[in-house]
Structures are given as C-alpha cells and as structure tokens.
Design a protein around this motif. Structure first.
Motif: not given
Length: 295
Positions: A22-44
C-alpha cells in the motif's frame, strides 16, 4: 486496537520497519526495548497498536502508545526510543505518510481555508476510535492484495479527512496550502535534506522555499524549533550517530561522511547535542543495548 495489532503482526517483518504494497504505508515490529536511535520522521501519521515509543526533538520529548497517536507535520530529525516491547508483546506500529496533493484536495473540498495556527510540528493526541477503525481497514487490505488498488485510496482519503477535522487539523491545512508558511518551510526542509552533507547558503534555500531570508528564519524556527542551519546540523549529527551505532564507522569517518571537515568541530558539536563525545556516546548506547538484551 486488538484487531489492528493482529493485522500488523501478520504483515510486519521479523524486526524493524518495512514498506508495504500500500503506497505510503509502513509497518513496524520490535520485540524488545531499543536504544534511542536517530530517525528522520517524514510527515505522516504514526499509530501504535501495541507497546510505546518516546520521540525526542532537542530537549522536548513526547510519548505515544496504543491510547495516543502521533502526527508529524513536516519532516523532522528525531530520536526514536521504543520503551515498551517484548517477544510476547512486541511493539507494533503503522505509519502512513501524507500525500500533500490529497491533503490539498480534501481541504479545498471542505472549506478551502486554513485558520490561524499555533501548533508544534509534532503532536500527540488521544486515540480516535473512528481513526483507528479506518487504519485497521487499510492494513487489513494486505490480506487481500487484489483489493488494494481500488480500496486503499478511498480509505486513505477517509484517514486524512479525519485528521483534518481533528485537533491537528489546523496545522495540516497550512501544510496543504501552497502559499502558507508551513508549506514553504516544508519545501525548505526538503531542500536541506537533499544536500544536508554539503555547504548550503540560506539565501538559496529561501529562494527554493519562495520566502525572504528573514521570513524563512522566523517561520522555520517557529515551526521546527530550530534555525535552518541548526536543522541541517541535527541531520548531520544524527546520521553520523547512525553510521557509528549501526554501521560501525569510526568518529572520523562518520564526521567526514556527513560533511564535517574538522574532527574537533564534529566532536564538539556532537557532544553538545548528545551529551558525550562520539566514542563515549556509542559505547554508552551499546552498553544500554546489551543490558536490555540481558534482562
């Protein structure tokens, strides 16, 4: 929300972020807490079905979870920190990027106006059952790929409409208006992102945004909380941090890769943003990750 979690679980990768059919739709799966990670959040729109996440912009942090959704008006360099996740109850999230043309079309169809706005670039709001239901229907289309082409655009329109009439709607209306300051700042952000690792002239960015230099400075900071050069610096330093944390690059190579010619300047600015010199910061993040994995 349980149904949405099940739908995301069926189609998310083993770990991390993945695009979908589906255009513009992404899914996220994480099974443990993460360290703070730099990410560019695109408008959405970011909607969590299970778990929680903390995103930070400078000294400001917001937390969202299954009871709250996140709206990002313009592309923002943030620190992402999944705080609640486990193999039994993984973090499950869906992200829908905004289609600016569709936002404009919906806004014009409804009223064609954009009221005065004093909202941050990112906002967290209590979840709306109608919004959740629409997002769930969109993700469920992945179960029947042959329906995506016909039905996904209709559901996407509904989701954007619900956001336009929601608490963050005034900001999104300004994003959609070609002559608005939010829209112009969005164009400036796009120009900076394209060449964040190079020397930029604010006068050139202002021309691309269709603004005067003074207007760009004032409205850019009002919307993002940063000047254009501070925004570029955040992009550079967060990308350098990612290269060291995930790619294993040395501080010298990471600094050079993102446009720094002086190692001392890179280390100084890195420490100012992240609170420690590059090597010490990365060692700290790896130690935090190892502690998390051993719990």
């Amino acid at each position: 929300m349980k149904e949405l979690a099940q739908a995301i679980y069926r189609h998310a990768p083993d770990t991390g972020l993945c695009a979908t059919a589906i255009p513009r739709l992404s899914l996220v799966y994480v099974d443990r807490p993460s360290v703070p990670t730099p990410v560019v959040y695109e408008a959405g729109l970011c909607l969590i079905a299970q778990g929680s996440n903390r995103v930070s912009m400078g000294e400001r942090s917001v937390v969202y979870d299954a009871a709250h959704y996140l709206v990002v008006s313009v592309d923002m360099p943030l620190l992402c920190h999944v705080t609640d996740a486990s193999p039994d109850l993984p973090y499950l999230c869906c992200k829908l990027g905004f289609d600016p043309a569709l936002l404009t079309e919906l806004m014009m169809a409804e009223s064609g106006t954009a009221p005065r706005v004093d909202l941050p670039a990112i906002g967290v709001y209590p979840s709306d059952p109608d919004l959740i239901e629409a997002v769930c229907r969109l993700v469920r289309l992945l179960d029947r790929p042959e329906t995506i082409r016909a039905l996904a655009p209709l559901i996407e329109r509904e989701i954007l409409y619900r956001l336009l009439i929601g608490p963050h709607g005034p900001m999104l209306r300004h994003v959609a208006m070609a002559g608005s300051h939010v829209n112009q700042v969005g164009r400036a952000i796009g120009a900076i992102r394209q060449r964040f690792d190079s020397q930029i002239r604010i006068e050139d960015i202002a021309v691309e945004a269709g603004m005067s230099t003074s207007s760009l400075h004032a409205h850019f900071k009002g919307i993002t909380g940063m000047t254009p050069l501070e925004y570029q610096k955040q992009l550079r330093l967060q990308e350098a941090r990612r290269l060291m944390l995930i790619g294993g690059a040395t501080a010298g190579k990471a600094g050079f890769a993102v446009g720094y010619e002086s190692p001392s300047q890179f280390s100084r600015e890195y420490r100012r943003l992240f609170g420690a010199p590059p090597r010490q910061d990365i060692e700290r993040l790896h130690a935090a990750s190892s502690t998390t994995l051993s719990l």
